[in-house]
Motif scaffolding. Sequence first.
Motif, mmCIF file in Angstrom:
data_model
loop_
_atom_site.group_PDB
_atom_site.id
_atom_site.type_symbol
_atom_site.label_atom_id
_atom_site.label_comp_id
_atom_site.label_asym_id
_atom_site.label_seq_id
_atom_site.Cartn_x
_atom_site.Cartn_y
_atom_site.Cartn_z
ATOM 1 N N MET A 1 9.845 13.260 11.185
ATOM 2 C CA MET A 1 10.654 14.032 10.267
ATOM 3 C C MET A 1 10.412 15.515 10.557
ATOM 4 N N ASN A 2 11.485 16.275 10.672
ATOM 5 C CA ASN A 2 11.330 17.703 10.936
ATOM 6 C C ASN A 2 11.102 18.461 9.616
ATOM 7 N N THR A 3 10.833 19.733 9.734
ATOM 8 C CA THR A 3 10.502 20.555 8.562
ATOM 9 C C THR A 3 11.628 20.571 7.532
ATOM 10 N N ALA A 4 12.859 20.690 7.972
ATOM 11 C CA ALA A 4 13.990 20.716 7.044
ATOM 12 C C ALA A 4 14.105 19.393 6.283
ATOM 13 N N GLU A 5 13.878 18.284 6.957
ATOM 14 C CA GLU A 5 13.939 16.970 6.306
ATOM 15 C C GLU A 5 12.807 16.816 5.290
ATOM 16 N N VAL A 6 11.633 17.299 5.624
ATOM 17 C CA VAL A 6 10.498 17.245 4.696
ATOM 18 C C VAL A 6 10.810 18.077 3.456
ATOM 19 N N GLN A 7 11.340 19.273 3.662
ATOM 20 C CA GLN A 7 11.691 20.135 2.531
ATOM 21 C C GLN A 7 12.750 19.492 1.649
ATOM 22 N N GLN A 8 13.750 18.871 2.256
ATOM 23 C CA GLN A 8 14.803 18.200 1.498
ATOM 24 C C GLN A 8 14.227 17.035 0.696
ATOM 25 N N THR A 9 13.349 16.272 1.311
ATOM 26 C CA THR A 9 12.729 15.129 0.648
ATOM 27 C C THR A 9 11.888 15.580 -0.534
ATOM 28 N N LEU A 10 11.087 16.614 -0.344
ATOM 29 C CA LEU A 10 10.237 17.108 -1.427
ATOM 30 C C LEU A 10 11.064 17.711 -2.561
ATOM 31 N N ALA A 11 12.129 18.417 -2.225
ATOM 32 C CA ALA A 11 13.002 18.991 -3.253
ATOM 33 C C ALA A 11 13.671 17.886 -4.065
ATOM 34 N N PHE A 12 14.117 16.830 -3.398
ATOM 35 C CA PHE A 12 14.744 15.708 -4.095
ATOM 36 C C PHE A 12 13.733 15.019 -5.010
ATOM 37 N N ALA A 13 12.533 14.775 -4.513
ATOM 38 C CA ALA A 13 11.494 14.128 -5.323
ATOM 39 C C ALA A 13 11.149 14.986 -6.537
ATOM 40 N N ALA A 14 11.038 16.300 -6.355
ATOM 41 C CA ALA A 14 10.734 17.203 -7.471
ATOM 42 C C ALA A 14 11.847 17.175 -8.509
ATOM 43 N N MET A 15 13.099 17.160 -8.057
ATOM 44 C CA MET A 15 14.228 17.087 -8.979
ATOM 45 C C MET A 15 14.186 15.779 -9.764
ATOM 46 N N CYS A 16 13.854 14.692 -9.087
ATOM 47 C CA CYS A 16 13.777 13.390 -9.753
ATOM 48 C C CYS A 16 12.682 13.380 -10.815
ATOM 49 N N VAL A 17 11.521 13.903 -10.480
ATOM 50 C CA VAL A 17 10.420 13.957 -11.440
ATOM 51 C C VAL A 17 10.821 14.805 -12.640
ATOM 52 N N ASP A 18 11.394 15.963 -12.396
ATOM 53 C CA ASP A 18 11.795 16.862 -13.471
ATOM 54 C C ASP A 18 12.833 16.222 -14.386
ATOM 55 N N ALA A 19 13.885 15.687 -13.811
ATOM 56 C CA ALA A 19 14.971 15.096 -14.611
ATOM 57 C C ALA A 19 14.497 13.858 -15.364
ATOM 58 N N THR A 20 13.663 13.052 -14.738
ATOM 59 C CA THR A 20 13.165 11.839 -15.385
ATOM 60 C C THR A 20 12.202 12.194 -16.515
ATOM 61 N N ALA A 21 11.378 13.212 -16.310
ATOM 62 C CA ALA A 21 10.476 13.667 -17.371
ATOM 63 C C ALA A 21 11.268 14.158 -18.583
ATOM 64 N N LYS A 22 12.315 14.926 -18.332
ATOM 65 C CA LYS A 22 13.151 15.424 -19.439
ATOM 66 C C LYS A 22 13.791 14.263 -20.195
ATOM 67 N N ALA A 23 14.297 13.282 -19.463
ATOM 68 C CA ALA A 23 14.939 12.128 -20.103
ATOM 69 C C ALA A 23 13.941 11.308 -20.918
ATOM 70 N N GLU A 24 12.702 11.261 -20.475
ATOM 71 C CA GLU A 24 11.671 10.468 -21.150
ATOM 72 C C GLU A 24 10.955 11.282 -22.227
ATOM 73 N N GLY A 25 11.127 12.606 -22.203
ATOM 74 C CA GLY A 25 10.481 13.447 -23.205
ATOM 75 C C GLY A 25 8.995 13.668 -22.955
ATOM 76 N N CYS A 26 8.626 13.769 -21.679
ATOM 77 C CA CYS A 26 7.225 14.024 -21.350
ATOM 78 C C CYS A 26 7.151 15.151 -20.319
ATOM 79 N N SER A 27 5.950 15.573 -19.994
ATOM 80 C CA SER A 27 5.784 16.657 -19.024
ATOM 81 C C SER A 27 6.059 16.153 -17.606
ATOM 82 N N ARG A 28 6.354 17.095 -16.723
ATOM 83 C CA ARG A 28 6.553 16.736 -15.311
ATOM 84 C C ARG A 28 5.274 16.181 -14.726
ATOM 85 N N ARG A 29 4.149 16.721 -15.113
ATOM 86 C CA ARG A 29 2.854 16.230 -14.613
ATOM 87 C C ARG A 29 2.627 14.769 -15.010
#
Length: 74
Positions: free
Chosen positions: A1-29
Amino acid sequence: MNTAEVQQTLAFAAMCVDATAKAEGCSRREMFRRLRDVGLMHGLTTRLDPLHTQSKEYVVDDLLTALHRLEAGN
């Protein structure tokens, strides 16, 4: 995986954690820990292609369904 793909993957995972935390009513951590503990974080970072084409709502609903099912099984 190249650097751009790693960055895209991490950004997607962070967005998923953030959105799922908001939906569940808990912290991102807390959400990151819960997803990691049941193995879903690994799936977010290794199965990007089928998920990133879906809506954010679909991904969040799917993650919450899987998370609750896996937590209930533990």
